[in-house]
Each structure stands twice: as C-alpha cells, then as structure tokens.
Design a protein around this motif. Structure first.
Motif, mmCIF file in Angstrom:
data_model
loop_
_atom_site.group_PDB
_atom_site.id
_atom_site.type_symbol
_atom_site.label_atom_id
_atom_site.label_comp_id
_atom_site.label_asym_id
_atom_site.label_seq_id
_atom_site.Cartn_x
_atom_site.Cartn_y
_atom_site.Cartn_z
ATOM 1 N N TRP B 6 -8.357 -5.292 2.700
ATOM 2 C CA TRP B 6 -7.571 -4.059 2.838
ATOM 3 C C TRP B 6 -6.554 -3.946 1.708
ATOM 4 O O TRP B 6 -6.291 -2.848 1.218
ATOM 5 N N ILE B 9 -8.448 -2.734 -1.254
ATOM 6 C CA ILE B 9 -8.753 -1.298 -1.142
ATOM 7 C C ILE B 9 -7.497 -0.481 -1.437
ATOM 8 O O ILE B 9 -7.536 0.512 -2.167
ATOM 9 N N ARG B 12 -6.802 -0.540 -5.145
ATOM 10 C CA ARG B 12 -7.747 0.292 -5.921
ATOM 11 C C ARG B 12 -7.491 1.778 -5.677
ATOM 12 O O ARG B 12 -7.661 2.593 -6.576
ATOM 13 N N ASN B 13 -7.097 2.114 -4.444
ATOM 14 C CA ASN B 13 -6.831 3.528 -4.169
ATOM 15 C C ASN B 13 -5.700 4.059 -5.035
ATOM 16 O O ASN B 13 -5.689 5.234 -5.404
ATOM 17 N N ARG B 16 -6.836 5.562 -8.268
ATOM 18 C CA ARG B 16 -7.722 6.738 -8.276
ATOM 19 C C ARG B 16 -7.038 7.963 -8.848
ATOM 20 O O ARG B 16 -7.667 8.791 -9.491
#
Lengths: 236, 419
Positions: B6, B9, B12-13, B16
């Motif tokens: 998590w 994630i 990485r988010n 974006r």
C-alpha cells in the motif's frame, strides 16, 4: 448428492430509484450456475445483464431475494465478509478500468494473491505460468499504459483466474477490442475453462462470445427470457 | 496484504500527477518553512530580550542578603554588619557547573556635580577585573577608558555626561550618604562614558571601582550588596540559583540566590506569551494548509474513483482503501518535509550567523525593559522544528482523512457501471 452450484440466485430483484421513479433492473431471477460452466448472459442494453452480474459477484445487494456463492448467502454478509468472499471466490473482468495504472502487469495479476497474503515466490511462479499460458509472458514488468487493449484484458483475465476462484464474472470483456483480439481473448478464457475448470459467467453483446457459450441466458427487461444449455464445448 | 505494497501504491500515485503533487508538497513545505522561521524569529526576539535584559547589568543569577530586596537598603549587605568572605562566596558561585563567572557589587546613591551642573545618580561599585566577565556594562564604553581599582575614577552614562557636561578627564564631585550616617564626598575623575542604549542606565548610573565606593559609603571590604553571576544559557539560571541557594544555606549565611526569572518577571511573562504565540502561529498556518491539501486530495481521489471501485470489487476492505490514501498523504508529507527542511535549514543557519539589520526601519528600542538591537535575530527552534514536522504530517493525514473515507465508500457496482 447433487453438485453444489458455483452461484445460485432465488427470486432476485434489484430496484433503482431514479428521480423518485423506481426502475426494476432485475426482476425475479432464479438461477443455478454449476462449477465449470461457460455461461453467457445476453440481451439488449438495459436488459439487466450488468446488474445481474454485479449481484452474482456480491458487488451490490439485491432489493429482494437471495444470492449464494459456494453455498454462502451474500445477503447476510457484512461489508468486510463480502470483500473477503469476493477476494477468495470471485474473479472479475470488466470492460474498462480493469487494471491499476500504478502497478505493473505482474503486480496487477497477483493483486488478489497479495491480498490473500501469499508469499512472493509462489505468487511470481503462479503468475508466470499463467502469463505463459495466455501468451503475455515477458510483459510482467510493464505498466498498463505500455500494454495494448488486448494485453491489458489478458492481464485482467490472469488476475481473475489466478486464485482459482469459484467463478469468474466478465462484463463485456471484449467490448473495446477488435475482432481478432476478441477472438484471441475468448480462446484464452475457453482454454482456462476447459483446462482449469474455471466457471465463467459473461454479460455481453458480442456474437462471437455468444457462439462459444455452453449455456446462454437471454435477459429481457430484467427477467430471464431464455436459459439454454448447449452441447457445444466452449473450447476454440 | 502487507502494508509495504500500500505504501508503494501510495508513493506511485503521487507520481501520476507530478505537477499537482509538487504544488501541494510545496504548499506544505512553505508552511513548514514559514512556521519554523517565524518561531525562530520569535525565539530570537526573546533571546535578544533575555540576553540584553540580563547581560548588560543584571546577570542571570544574583545573591543578596535575604532582606536586601525589594527595598535595596544600603545597610543590607551580605552577612550583615559582620560581612562575609566575599572571595569565598564568589568561588562558591563559580564552582557551580552552569555558572561561568561571578562578581561582587556594591550599590549606593547620591549626587554628582561638575560645579556648573548637578544630577542624582545611582552608584554601582564593581570589580573592574571581574565585572566584564559577568555583564556588558563596562564594555559599553564609548569614550575614555575603564576605571582602575583603587583609583578615584568613575564611569558615567552618556545621558548623565550630557547633563553634567562632563567628558573623560573632567573632575566631578560625588556626594553619597554613608552607612555610618555621615555624608561621604570626594573628587573623582571621569575615566570614561558608557552608552548602553537603555535610557535609565545611561541617565542615572555611575560606575566606581568596588573598593573606592565601599570607602566612600563607609563599607568595609567584607561588605557587599550583591554577587552577580553569569550563566551562559539563561534558561538554566533558575536551576543554578536553586542549587546555589541550597549550597549557601549550608554555610548558615542568611542569603537569597535568585535567577533573572525572579528578578525580571516581566521578561518571563513576555517569553511565555511568545511561546504561546508560537503554537498559535503553527495552528493557524497548518489549519490553512489543511484546506488546500484536502482540496487536492479530494480531486485526486475523485479522479481515481474507478480504481477505488476496482480495488473494492477485487476484495480490498474499506479500511485498506482508507489506508492506501492515508499512506499517499504520508508520502506527500515526507516529500514536503524533506523539501521544507532543505529550504529551512540553510536559511536558518545563514540567518543565525548573519542576522539582517533593520536599522533602516527602526533604531534601538526596549522590550520589557531590555534593550533590543535593530536586527532580526533568529534562534534555532529545535523543539518547534520537530513539532512543525509532526504538524505537517498531521496536516497531510487529517486533510486526507475525509477523501480517504469517501474513497472507501465508493460503491463498486455503481461506479464501474458509470452510474
């Protein structure tokens, strides 16, 4: 003793409220889908295919009636228990928004295994074998943005089947694909159905997919108008 | 699922929509920089006040006869009529680990006259060798030279010199009531003129060699009114005073050892007020930041509602979705803190070593009776730096809480169906 259905419904209704008007999306559907079946639910837009698929997968609760997966009554489960059941017993393939863009193909495919707490080596091995089987070996480290639509759908299929769920629900999985890619994807799923015994239930308009169905359920206005078992195998 | 995924994630988010992440992290980083710098300035203001308020004359710790304050009777010397072993007392004070130096003092009062002009003055008898190690009064010399022990020489404040029209080398008559009831008077040479910037000192103070003033007011060498001590870290003065009081009590001398915090309560009150302001400042800055970050997180989670629906469909629990968003916020906080610290630390170090002058804006002034130089001094606000870092993370997490809960409540079926 008869075989326990992978999924079963009893007089399931789903009613939505739109601007104060009740819309009956699913009306009194009673079904039994057996393990290993390759089922296609067809019907015009608005016939309730997607809603019924969501009900079968526990993504939404029926307004009335019951749904069982592997004998578990979904209408009695808490949100958390439903999530656990979806994780362990249901695989999903959607028309779009199928993959998490920040994860690689391998990470997407092994996502449910990861949620289940499986060790990394075992996950990699299972996903590697599956990627090999469905023709996307070598793409493990690519992010979805670097994959074609067909490749993305294969990764989604891999994610759906890798945990050997009781059933895989696919909502218009070929809708955004060209004919050749659709055909190839169908071959992949038909092979998995035959080789692994995975139960597939599709909601689709795609005639190619309907042709492959071992069992065709036609929905009209939210009700089952036709439930036809065919002798033709799903295999390509 | 192990939490590490998590975190990955969430991290990485952030990548974006880099521009949005950078803008949001910058807002938090600038908030951190602003809070730490402003708190540093507030602490600098207090430090300047305390340094000057205690450093020019008072000292950080003073020892008196227990009945000397508040009336400052000229008879109330340490040890009473018998006096005390002043050198031993000084040595006792200097033996304390927090005390850097100590010096004896005698106080008196009277008139000074040049023949053409006369003025009232407070007399301070100091040890010319020791006093500069405790206070900066003698270093405030602007004209002339320091007085020499045993010589009938005096340092006078700049305002008093102006009133008397006296300059170094001039002779002045000093008249002072002595403790034996007589009136001491003598002729002194003005050795120098000091200017502290504090009008009360510059207008009314005259510094004599300790032995000379004792002689003028008929005090024997064993009788002094005060022993002042310098504690380099003023905030340790109260502890040092308590230790000294206990130590001196063992010597059966009726003395009181008090820190500047007791002697100058107005400075303590200002310091307390300033500390309260630091927290208020931090709350205001980060409360404003919460809304900006929350807005960004709401947009980010709304844009990703299909992904949250997918996560939920795949069997992710609502709690895990909440955590995934919160980890993203913590990752954002970590970036913001790294950026904030990268900006703040060098600026603070530079500012600490080269405080900019604001003499163009205002001159020397006073605060709670202490001289304030026209410079923007900062102190390193270590505790508040850590507190602001915690507040930054708290802001990021609090701001993400509502978007995270909304993300967890996404109805997977409706969202994935585009309803």
């Amino acid at each position: 003793m008869s075989e326990q259905p992978a999924v079963r419904t009893s007089d399931v209704w789903k009613v939505f409220e739109h601007d104060g008007i009740a819309v009956e999306a699913v009306r009194g559907v009673t079904l039994e889908i057996l393990p290993g079946e390759f089922v296609v639910m067809a019907g015009p837009s608005g016939s309730g295919k997607t809603t019924l698929l969501n009900l079968l997968g526990g993504l939404t609760q029926p307004t009335r009636g019951k749904v069982w997966i592997d004998g578990a009554d979904l209408t009695t489960l808490s949100e958390r228990a439903l999530a656990r059941l979806r994780l362990e017993r249901v695989g999903f393939v959607f028309q779009a928004y199928n993959l998490l863009p920040v994860l690689t193909a391998r990470e997407n495919a092994e996502f449910s295994l990861l949620l289940q707490g499986m060790a990394e080596d075992e996950r990699h091995r299972m996903v590697g074998e599956l990627f090999e089987r469905i023709g996307i070996a070598g793409l493990e480290d690519r992010r979805p943005a670097k994959l074609s639509g067909g490749q993305q759908q294969r990764v989604a299929v891999a994610r759906a089947v890798v945990g050997a769920p009781a059933l895989v629900l696919a909502d218009e999985p070929t809708a955004n694909l060209d004919s050749a890619t659709s055909l190839a994807l169908l071959d992949v799923m038909a092979n998995l159905n035959r080789e692994l015994g995975t139960t597939f239930v599709f909601a689709t308009h795609d005639p190619q997919l309907m042709e492959r169905a071992q069992r065709l359920i036609r929905l009209v206005d939210g009700a089952v108008a036709l439930d036809e078992r065919r002798s033709a195998p799903a295999s390509p | 699922m192990r939490e590490g995924r998590w975190w990955r994630i969430g991290w990485r988010n952030l990548g974006r929509n880099r521009r949005r992440s950078i803008v949001t992290a910058s807002a938090l980083a600038i908030g951190y920089f602003s809070v730490v710098l402003m708190v540093g300035l507030l602490k600098g203001l207090v430090a300047e006040m305390v340094d000057n308020g205690t450093g020019i004359v008072t000292g950080q710790v003073q020892v008196h006869a227990d009945d000397y304050l508040p009336d400052k009777e000229v008879y109330a010397t340490i040890g009473g009529r018998d006096g005390a072993d002043v050198a031993a007392l000084v040595a006792t004070l200097e033996a304390d680990p927090d005390v850097a130096a100590a010096t004896p003092r005698v106080y008196g009062g009277g008139l000074v006259s040049t023949g053409t002009a006369t003025g009232a003055a407070l007399f301070l008898g100091v040890d010319p060798e020791r006093e500069p190690r405790v206070s900066r009064l003698m270093q405030s010399l602007v004209r002339g030279r320091q007085p020499v022990a045993g010589a009938y020489e005096v340092l006078i404040g700049s305002e008093l010199a102006r009133t008397l029209e006296a300059e170094p080398g001039d002779e002045i008559v000093v008249v002072a009531p002595a403790i034996d009831g007589s009136l001491g008077n003598d002729l002194f040479v003005v050795a120098g003129v000091f200017h502290t910037g504090l009008v009360d000192l510059d207008r009314a103070f005259a510094l004599f060699p300790l032995d000379v003033l004792q002689s003028l007011i008929a005090l024997p060498p064993s009788r002094v009114h005060e022993i002042a001590a310098r504690v380099p870290d003023p905030w340790l003065a109260a502890e040092a005073a308590a230790r000294l009081a206990a130590e001196l009590e063992r010597g059966s001398l009726p003395v009181a050892a008090e820190s500047w915090m007791t002697l100058r309560p107005e400075m303590v009150e200002y310091a307390n007020l300033s500390e309260a302001m630091e927290w208020v400042l931090m709350v205001i800055v980060f409360a404003m930041a919460i809304f900006g970050v929350a807005n960004t997180m709401l947009m980010a989670t709304f844009e990703r509602r299909y992904e949250f629906a997918l996560l939920r469909a795949l069997g992710t629990t609502p709690g895990a979705v909440v955590r995934s968003v919160l980890y993203e916020a913590v990752a954002l906080g970590a970036i913001a803190l790294a950026a904030g610290a990268a900006i703040t630390l060098p600026v603070l170090v530079w500012w600490y070593h080269a405080p900019p002058s604001v003499a163009w804006l205002f001159g020397e002034t006073t605060l709670s009776g202490a001289l304030m130089r026209p410079v923007l001094r900062v102190e390193y606000p270590w505790l508040m730096g850590v507190a602001a870092a915690a507040a930054l993370f708290g802001t990021a997490v609090l701001a993400a809480l509502y978007p995270a809960v909304r993300a967890a409540r996404v109805a997977p079926a409706d969202t994935l169906s585009g309803r």
